[in-house]
Design a protein around this motif. Structure first.
Motif, PDB file in Angstrom:
ATOM      1  N   TYR A 247       2.755  -0.692  -0.345  1.00 36.72           N
ATOM      2  CA  TYR A 247       1.675  -1.348   0.386  1.00 36.72           C
ATOM      3  C   TYR A 247       2.297  -2.249   1.451  1.00 36.72           C
ATOM      4  N   TRP A 280      -5.505  -3.854  -0.355  1.00 34.28           N
ATOM      5  CA  TRP A 280      -5.166  -2.454  -0.146  1.00 34.28           C
ATOM      6  C   TRP A 280      -5.891  -1.586  -1.173  1.00 34.28           C
ATOM      7  N   ASP A 284      -4.532   5.167  -1.964  1.00 37.35           N
ATOM      8  CA  ASP A 284      -3.989   5.655  -0.697  1.00 37.35           C
ATOM      9  C   ASP A 284      -3.247   4.583   0.100  1.00 37.35           C
ATOM     10  N   SER A 286      -4.152   2.204   1.913  1.00 36.90           N
ATOM     11  CA  SER A 286      -4.704   1.747   3.196  1.00 36.90           C
ATOM     12  C   SER A 286      -5.156   0.293   3.071  1.00 36.90           C
TER      13      SER A 286
END
Length: 324
Positions: A247, A280, A284, A286
């Motif tokens: 992350y 996050w 995934d 993101s």
């Protein structure tokens, strides 16, 4: 036994049916991003803020050598604990809220009675400043992480102030510690996360290749989240050491910053040296949300055990309570 996850491409995060159901219940709108209270009282940087086991209270500690107990939901200061000779770097409270432990720059671990504010015992033995403390599951043992490259365990029931166990296989400062029923897990500037099975005396080392300054556990206890000084959080499979995810986006190059998972394990959260909080997506990686929470470095994040609520602390001297 030695295993390494350095340089390994992140594997896909496995989703158990229970975890998947919890994740699907949690949307970005449910994340705590609205400031509910600002808790003021510390003089100077606040180095950690921690919810208690049921989330009704929180504790903070900082450069002013004090520990403070708050009701974060009402924004009320309850009590101040003073005895440390230098800054207090970490604090942890027992599940029944009756005792707390703290550590800091004076190289000592203090064991306190919460109600009276009295120091029951001072544990001495570290040869340097102490960065982190945690109670064991039954609150009978405190484990501390120190600049002297060691983890030390202390018996709260004994009148002895000597450590009952010393783990000194690290090659640099130990910055953070977390515990399971049978394991002690430490994160170190030497770039490793080391897991010690205290039943069988086995050590497993996962080399992340970058200084580690925070380790925390997922709520299902299957994963370890490690914050590293290359501005990256890394998620490890606890049983295999596999690197599951990374992350990025925040800044963490020189301060000890906390990171953790939300109470549903759906998101990862952590502070940044620019005053921002990041969320996050667990799977995934993101960035689903980022917002300025403080005017300076965010040293600590603590997520409520059940509600969509979080407390953060900062070098700016405040603790802030966030809700949806």
């Amino acid at each position: 036994m030695y295993r390494t996850s350095w340089g390994v491409k992140p594997k896909e995060v496995k989703k158990s049916s229970e975890r998947k159901a919890k994740m699907e219940e949690t949307s970005v709108e449910d994340l705590p991003q609205k400031e509910a209270h600002i808790l003021k009282g510390h003089e100077g940087a606040v180095l950690a803020a921690r919810f208690n086991a049921d989330g009704n209270y929180c504790l903070s500690c900082g450069k002013d050598r004090t520990i403070r107990l708050w009701n974060p939901h009402r924004g009320i200061h309850i009590k101040t604990y003073k005895s440390h000779g230098r800054e207090v770097r970490d604090v942890h409270v027992t599940p029944d809220n009756s005792k707390l432990c703290s550590c800091g720059g004076d190289r000592q671990i203090f064991y306190w009675d919460v109600a009276s504010g009295r120091v029951i015992r001072k544990f001495r033995g570290h040869d340097g400043e102490v960065n982190g403390v945690k109670f064991s599951e039954h609150s009978s043992v405190v484990v501390s992480a120190g600049y002297d490259q060691s983890l030390r365990a202390w018996d709260c029931r004994s009148h002895s102030t000597e450590a009952i166990q010393i783990i000194d296989t690290f090659a640099d400062s130990v910055m953070s510690v977390c515990l399971t029923k049978t394991e002690i897990i430490g994160g170190s500037v030497d770039g490793t996360v080391r897991t010690f099975d205290i039943r069988i005396g086995r050590e497993i080392s996962d080399n992340l290749g970058h200084p580690v300054n925070c380790v925390s556990m997922s709520n299902d206890s299957n994963c370890i989240l490690a914050g590293c000084l290359d501005s990256t959080l890394r998620l490890l499979d606890r049983s295999t050491g596999e690197l599951l995810q990374e992350y990025k986006g925040h800044t963490n190059k020189s301060y000890k910053l906390d990171c953790c998972l939300t109470n549903t394990d759906a998101h990862v959260t952590g502070g940044s040296e620019d005053g921002f909080i990041y969320f996050w997506d667990l799977v995934d990686a993101s960035v689903v949300s980022r917002f300025r929470a403080h005017t300076s470095v965010v040293t600590s994040v603590s997520y409520h055990p059940e509600e969509n609520c979080m407390v953060t602390s900062s070098v700016d001297g405040t603790i802030r309570v966030w809700k949806t």
